[in-house]
Design a protein around this motif. Structure first.
Motif, PDB file in Angstrom:
ATOM      1  N   GLY A  42       6.807  12.250   2.837  1.00 30.02           N
ATOM      2  CA  GLY A  42       7.907  12.207   1.878  1.00 30.02           C
ATOM      3  C   GLY A  42       9.057  11.368   2.387  1.00 30.02           C
ATOM      4  N   SER A  43      10.072  11.286   1.575  1.00 26.03           N
ATOM      5  CA  SER A  43      11.199  10.395   1.871  1.00 26.03           C
ATOM      6  C   SER A  43      11.957  10.757   3.133  1.00 26.03           C
ATOM      7  CB  SER A  43      12.154  10.350   0.674  1.00 26.03           C
ATOM      8  OG  SER A  43      11.497   9.774  -0.435  1.00 26.03           O
ATOM      9  N   THR A  44      12.019  12.050   3.488  1.00 24.68           N
ATOM     10  CA  THR A  44      12.756  12.421   4.705  1.00 24.68           C
ATOM     11  C   THR A  44      12.060  11.935   5.965  1.00 24.68           C
ATOM     12  OG1 THR A  44      11.713  14.609   4.844  1.00 24.68           O
ATOM     13  CG2 THR A  44      13.824  14.454   3.636  1.00 24.68           C
ATOM     14  N   SER A  45      10.814  11.482   5.835  1.00 27.73           N
ATOM     15  CA  SER A  45      10.070  10.985   7.003  1.00 27.73           C
ATOM     16  C   SER A  45      10.234   9.482   7.208  1.00 27.73           C
ATOM     17  CB  SER A  45       8.576  11.309   6.852  1.00 27.73           C
ATOM     18  OG  SER A  45       7.987  10.529   5.828  1.00 27.73           O
ATOM     19  N   VAL A  46      10.958   8.825   6.306  1.00 30.07           N
ATOM     20  CA  VAL A  46      11.084   7.361   6.347  1.00 30.07           C
ATOM     21  C   VAL A  46      12.502   6.997   6.804  1.00 30.07           C
ATOM     22  CG1 VAL A  46      10.923   5.219   5.026  1.00 30.07           C
ATOM     23  CG2 VAL A  46       9.370   7.126   4.508  1.00 30.07           C
ATOM     24  N   LEU A 118      -0.103   9.662   3.450  1.00 28.28           N
ATOM     25  CA  LEU A 118       0.201   8.979   4.711  1.00 28.28           C
ATOM     26  C   LEU A 118       0.350   7.475   4.518  1.00 28.28           C
ATOM     27  CD1 LEU A 118      -2.154  10.946   7.134  1.00 28.28           C
ATOM     28  CD2 LEU A 118       0.301  11.283   6.751  1.00 28.28           C
ATOM     29  N   ALA A 119      -0.489   6.889   3.674  1.00 32.12           N
ATOM     30  CA  ALA A 119      -0.400   5.448   3.428  1.00 32.12           C
ATOM     31  C   ALA A 119       0.910   5.092   2.754  1.00 32.12           C
ATOM     32  CB  ALA A 119      -1.587   4.982   2.574  1.00 32.12           C
ATOM     33  N   PHE A 120       1.330   5.855   1.759  1.00 28.49           N
ATOM     34  CA  PHE A 120       2.590   5.582   1.063  1.00 28.49           C
ATOM     35  C   PHE A 120       3.773   5.712   2.024  1.00 28.49           C
ATOM     36  CE2 PHE A 120       6.053   6.892  -1.962  1.00 28.49           C
ATOM     37  CZ  PHE A 120       6.156   5.676  -2.618  1.00 28.49           C
ATOM     38  N   VAL A 130      10.418  -2.801  -0.620  1.00 30.36           N
ATOM     39  CA  VAL A 130       9.860  -1.706  -1.419  1.00 30.36           C
ATOM     40  C   VAL A 130      10.662  -0.432  -1.179  1.00 30.36           C
ATOM     41  CG1 VAL A 130       7.806  -0.290  -1.862  1.00 30.36           C
ATOM     42  CG2 VAL A 130       7.564  -2.735  -1.412  1.00 30.36           C
ATOM     43  N   ARG A 131      10.990  -0.168   0.089  1.00 34.09           N
ATOM     44  CA  ARG A 131      11.797   1.009   0.428  1.00 34.09           C
ATOM     45  C   ARG A 131      13.142   0.959  -0.280  1.00 34.09           C
ATOM     46  NH1 ARG A 131      11.857   0.520   5.586  1.00 34.09           N
ATOM     47  NH2 ARG A 131      13.883  -0.440   5.740  1.00 34.09           N
ATOM     48  N   GLU A 164       1.505   3.236  -4.188  1.00 35.12           N
ATOM     49  CA  GLU A 164       0.456   3.973  -3.480  1.00 35.12           C
ATOM     50  C   GLU A 164      -0.827   3.155  -3.454  1.00 35.12           C
ATOM     51  OE1 GLU A 164      -0.433   7.859  -5.016  1.00 35.12           O
ATOM     52  OE2 GLU A 164       1.159   8.782  -3.839  1.00 35.12           O
ATOM     53  N   ALA A 165      -1.155   2.539  -4.591  1.00 32.52           N
ATOM     54  CA  ALA A 165      -2.369   1.706  -4.657  1.00 32.52           C
ATOM     55  C   ALA A 165      -2.265   0.544  -3.672  1.00 32.52           C
ATOM     56  CB  ALA A 165      -2.577   1.190  -6.085  1.00 32.52           C
ATOM     57  N   LYS A 166      -1.112  -0.102  -3.629  1.00 29.48           N
ATOM     58  CA  LYS A 166      -0.905  -1.197  -2.679  1.00 29.48           C
ATOM     59  C   LYS A 166      -0.951  -0.682  -1.241  1.00 29.48           C
ATOM     60  CE  LYS A 166       1.820  -4.054  -5.820  1.00 29.48           C
ATOM     61  NZ  LYS A 166       3.146  -4.634  -6.117  1.00 29.48           N
ATOM     62  N   ALA A 167      -0.382   0.498  -1.031  1.00 26.91           N
ATOM     63  CA  ALA A 167      -0.347   1.079   0.314  1.00 26.91           C
ATOM     64  C   ALA A 167      -1.755   1.407   0.810  1.00 26.91           C
ATOM     65  CB  ALA A 167       0.522   2.333   0.321  1.00 26.91           C
ATOM     66  N   LEU A 168      -2.598   1.901  -0.064  1.00 30.97           N
ATOM     67  CA  LEU A 168      -3.964   2.231   0.341  1.00 30.97           C
ATOM     68  C   LEU A 168      -4.750   0.981   0.721  1.00 30.97           C
ATOM     69  CD1 LEU A 168      -4.704   5.043  -2.242  1.00 30.97           C
ATOM     70  CD2 LEU A 168      -4.702   5.295   0.262  1.00 30.97           C
ATOM     71  N   ILE A 169      -4.562  -0.093  -0.042  1.00 28.76           N
ATOM     72  CA  ILE A 169      -5.211  -1.372   0.300  1.00 28.76           C
ATOM     73  C   ILE A 169      -4.681  -1.879   1.645  1.00 28.76           C
ATOM     74  CG2 ILE A 169      -5.411  -3.812  -0.361  1.00 28.76           C
ATOM     75  CD1 ILE A 169      -5.339  -2.761  -3.328  1.00 28.76           C
ATOM     76  N   TRP A 170      -3.373  -1.847   1.800  1.00 29.91           N
ATOM     77  CA  TRP A 170      -2.723  -2.298   3.039  1.00 29.91           C
ATOM     78  C   TRP A 170      -3.226  -1.473   4.235  1.00 29.91           C
ATOM     79  CZ3 TRP A 170       0.860   0.822   5.781  1.00 29.91           C
ATOM     80  CH2 TRP A 170       1.484   0.181   6.862  1.00 29.91           C
ATOM     81  N   LYS A 171      -3.318  -0.153   4.058  1.00 34.48           N
ATOM     82  CA  LYS A 171      -3.752   0.730   5.142  1.00 34.48           C
ATOM     83  C   LYS A 171      -5.202   0.426   5.539  1.00 34.48           C
ATOM     84  CE  LYS A 171      -2.355   4.282   7.601  1.00 34.48           C
ATOM     85  NZ  LYS A 171      -1.240   4.150   8.523  1.00 34.48           N
ATOM     86  N   LYS A 172      -6.074   0.192   4.540  1.00 29.30           N
ATOM     87  CA  LYS A 172      -7.461  -0.150   4.841  1.00 29.30           C
ATOM     88  C   LYS A 172      -7.542  -1.458   5.620  1.00 29.30           C
ATOM     89  CE  LYS A 172      -9.571   2.330   1.066  1.00 29.30           C
ATOM     90  NZ  LYS A 172     -10.172   2.280  -0.280  1.00 29.30           N
TER      91      LYS A 172
END
Length: 177
Positions: A42-46, A118-120, A130-131, A164-172
């Motif tokens: 979540g946002s408090t982790s960023v 986690l990816a997001f 993005v942030r 999230e979709a972009k983050a999952l691609i980036w994470k992979k």
């Protein structure tokens, strides 16, 4: 019952310490073979991201049915046990009532929701633009939602889905390297 106030505040480094304290509390209260990993999400982790000051925790469990048997332990720690609460395969716990302090999202190890969260989180940590867009959106929604959490969440939905979709691609791609 009083209505929750939807307030987005500047990033506070105390959030990391609050997560660590809660993590230790959970580890000491819930049987060790039930919890696999505990993540700050979540946002408090960023770092640097304004957020509602609620610590979101992702708990990976080896067995949801066994975790369910610890409902009284969560209640003893001040959590309200909410069951799946709209997401199949999740267990949701909230602490603080209308003045929320913590949310726990528990999934079984390997659930696709774990990687999504986690990816997001990691994507927001790396991509400043993005942030900043996400922060601006959240600040705007908090000012205009009239303390209606549904309006606030609905207003973030499209942004989160896209990134999230972009983050999952980036994470992979990151994991492939």
């Amino acid at each position: 019952m009083t209505q929750r106030t939807i307030k987005v505040v500047p990033y506070n480094p105390v959030w990391v310490k609050a997560f660590e304290l809660e993590k230790q509390l959970l580890q000491s209260s819930i049987k060790h073979n039930i919890i696999d990993k505990i993540h700050h999400i979540g946002s408090t982790s960023v770092l640097g991201l304004s957020a509602k000051p609620i610590i979101d925790i992702l708990l990976e469990t080896n067995d949801l049915a066994k975790l369910d048997k610890y409902a009284n332990r969560f209640e003893d720690l001040g959590y309200k046990v909410m069951g799946e609460y709209g997401i199949q395969g999740r267990r949701f716990y909230l602490k603080g009532g209308n003045n929320r302090t913590h949310h726990i999202h528990a999934f079984e190890v390997g659930d696709t929701n774990i990687m999504r969260h986690l990816a997001f989180r990691d994507y927001l940590k790396v991509f400043d633009e993005v942030r900043m867009q996400y922060e601006a959106l959240k600040l705007h929604l908090a000012k205009t939602c009239h303390n209606d959490i549904n309006i606030y969440c609905d207003g973030k939905y499209a942004f989160i889905q896209e990134h999230e979709a972009k983050a999952l691609i980036w994470k992979k791609e990151q994991n492939a390297n």
